[in-house]
Design a protein around this motif. Structure first.
Motif, PDB file in Angstrom:
ATOM      1  N   THR A 156       0.854  -1.189   0.000  1.00 14.34           N
ATOM      2  CA  THR A 156       0.000   0.000   0.000  1.00 14.34           C
ATOM      3  C   THR A 156       0.889   1.237   0.000  1.00 14.34           C
ATOM      4  OG1 THR A 156      -0.131   0.067   2.420  1.00 14.34           O
ATOM      5  CG2 THR A 156      -1.869  -1.147   1.267  1.00 14.34           C
ATOM      6  N   TRP A 157       0.347   2.337  -0.530  1.00 13.13           N
ATOM      7  CA  TRP A 157       1.100   3.580  -0.669  1.00 13.13           C
ATOM      8  C   TRP A 157       0.272   4.759  -0.185  1.00 13.13           C
ATOM      9  CZ3 TRP A 157       6.107   3.608  -2.530  1.00 13.13           C
ATOM     10  CH2 TRP A 157       6.548   2.423  -3.108  1.00 13.13           C
ATOM     11  N   ASN A 158       0.935   5.727   0.428  1.00 19.40           N
ATOM     12  CA  ASN A 158       0.308   6.970   0.841  1.00 19.40           C
ATOM     13  C   ASN A 158       1.004   8.129   0.151  1.00 19.40           C
ATOM     14  OD1 ASN A 158      -1.572   5.922   2.793  1.00 19.40           O
ATOM     15  ND2 ASN A 158       0.186   5.525   4.102  1.00 19.40           N
ATOM     16  N   LYS A 159       0.207   9.032  -0.395  1.00 20.05           N
ATOM     17  CA  LYS A 159       0.740  10.244  -1.007  1.00 20.05           C
ATOM     18  C   LYS A 159       1.166  11.188   0.101  1.00 20.05           C
ATOM     19  CE  LYS A 159      -0.662  13.876  -4.229  1.00 20.05           C
ATOM     20  NZ  LYS A 159      -1.770  14.323  -5.101  1.00 20.05           N
ATOM     21  N   LEU A 160       2.403  11.679   0.034  1.00 19.40           N
ATOM     22  CA  LEU A 160       2.918  12.623   1.023  1.00 19.40           C
ATOM     23  C   LEU A 160       2.592  14.047   0.579  1.00 19.40           C
ATOM     24  CD1 LEU A 160       6.381  10.992   1.793  1.00 19.40           C
ATOM     25  CD2 LEU A 160       4.208  10.669   2.968  1.00 19.40           C
ATOM     26  N   THR A 161       1.957  14.804   1.476  1.00 16.10           N
ATOM     27  CA  THR A 161       1.565  16.168   1.132  1.00 16.10           C
ATOM     28  C   THR A 161       2.030  17.200   2.151  1.00 16.10           C
ATOM     29  OG1 THR A 161      -0.565  15.840   2.229  1.00 16.10           O
ATOM     30  CG2 THR A 161      -0.480  15.412  -0.145  1.00 16.10           C
ATOM     31  N   ASN A 162       2.326  16.795   3.364  1.00 15.77           N
ATOM     32  CA  ASN A 162       2.691  17.719   4.431  1.00 15.77           C
ATOM     33  C   ASN A 162       4.023  18.407   4.108  1.00 15.77           C
ATOM     34  OD1 ASN A 162       2.663  19.111   6.819  1.00 15.77           O
ATOM     35  ND2 ASN A 162       3.406  17.399   8.043  1.00 15.77           N
ATOM     36  N   GLY A 163       3.966  19.708   3.850  1.00 15.37           N
ATOM     37  CA  GLY A 163       5.165  20.480   3.547  1.00 15.37           C
ATOM     38  C   GLY A 163       5.651  20.351   2.119  1.00 15.37           C
TER      39      GLY A 163
END
Length: 183
Positions: A156-163
């Motif tokens: 599974t993968w999560n899109k990184l958006t913080n910063g």
């Protein structure tokens, strides 16, 4: 060999006799040459066997599991001049007999870079990059371009958006070996 450019070469951390090579130039431009997939050597580069991903066109990076050289990730950029399906992060767990596409966005978005945490091989970071070149235009970035993280070996993968800025172009990924938790 049957191709003239190498986009990636990786030595197995657990066995210096095992090498993977991804063909095709990893830096797309209007005169970059394409490849025909991935090769593996089990004897320190003396002999090579073609092990798949023929239609990936460009392999930008390969990463091999720190303890098991039969587990590897190929960062497939795909065709520069048109859409194709063999793009994204592709994984093998059996020494390249079978490949599984573990991160795919669309037929114009490939993987620009990938990194595996040296202290936790289940932690993976991948830059996905939307690219389409025409004779009169270059579409670089935007679209599905983003940075992703997996904590379970690519299941599974999560899109990184913080910063991270909303509008991105080609992404490079690197973890410092001395402090791999910094990203």
């Amino acid at each position: 060999q049957s191709v003239m450019s190498i986009g990636a070469i990786e030595l197995a951390p657990s066995d210096p006799n095992i090498l993977y090579v991804g063909t095709g130039e990893g830096n797309p431009r209007n005169n970059a040459s394409f490849g025909n997939g991935v090769y593996r050597s089990n004897d320190g580069g003396e002999t090579w066997k073609h092990i798949g991903l023929e239609d990936s066109d460009r392999i930008a990076r390969i990463r091999i599991d720190n303890k098991n050289p039969d587990i590897a990730y190929a960062c497939a950029m795909g065709h520069e001049w048109g859409p194709n399906e063999q793009r994204g992060v592709v994984k093998t767990t059996d020494g390249c007999t079978h490949w599984q596409q573990v991160l795919y966005k669309d037929n114009l978005t490939g993987c620009s870079d990938i990194e595996v945490n040296p202290s936790n091989s289940n932690e993976i970071y991948a830059g996905m990059y939307t690219l389409l070149r025409k004779a009169w235009h270059l579409r670089s970035g935007g679209g599905e371009t983003a940075l992703y993280k997996s904590m379970d070996g690519g299941a599974t993968w999560n899109k990184l958006t913080n910063g991270i800025p909303a509008m991105l172009d080609r992404i490079g990924v690197a973890l410092p070996r001395s402090a791999p938790t910094l990203l």
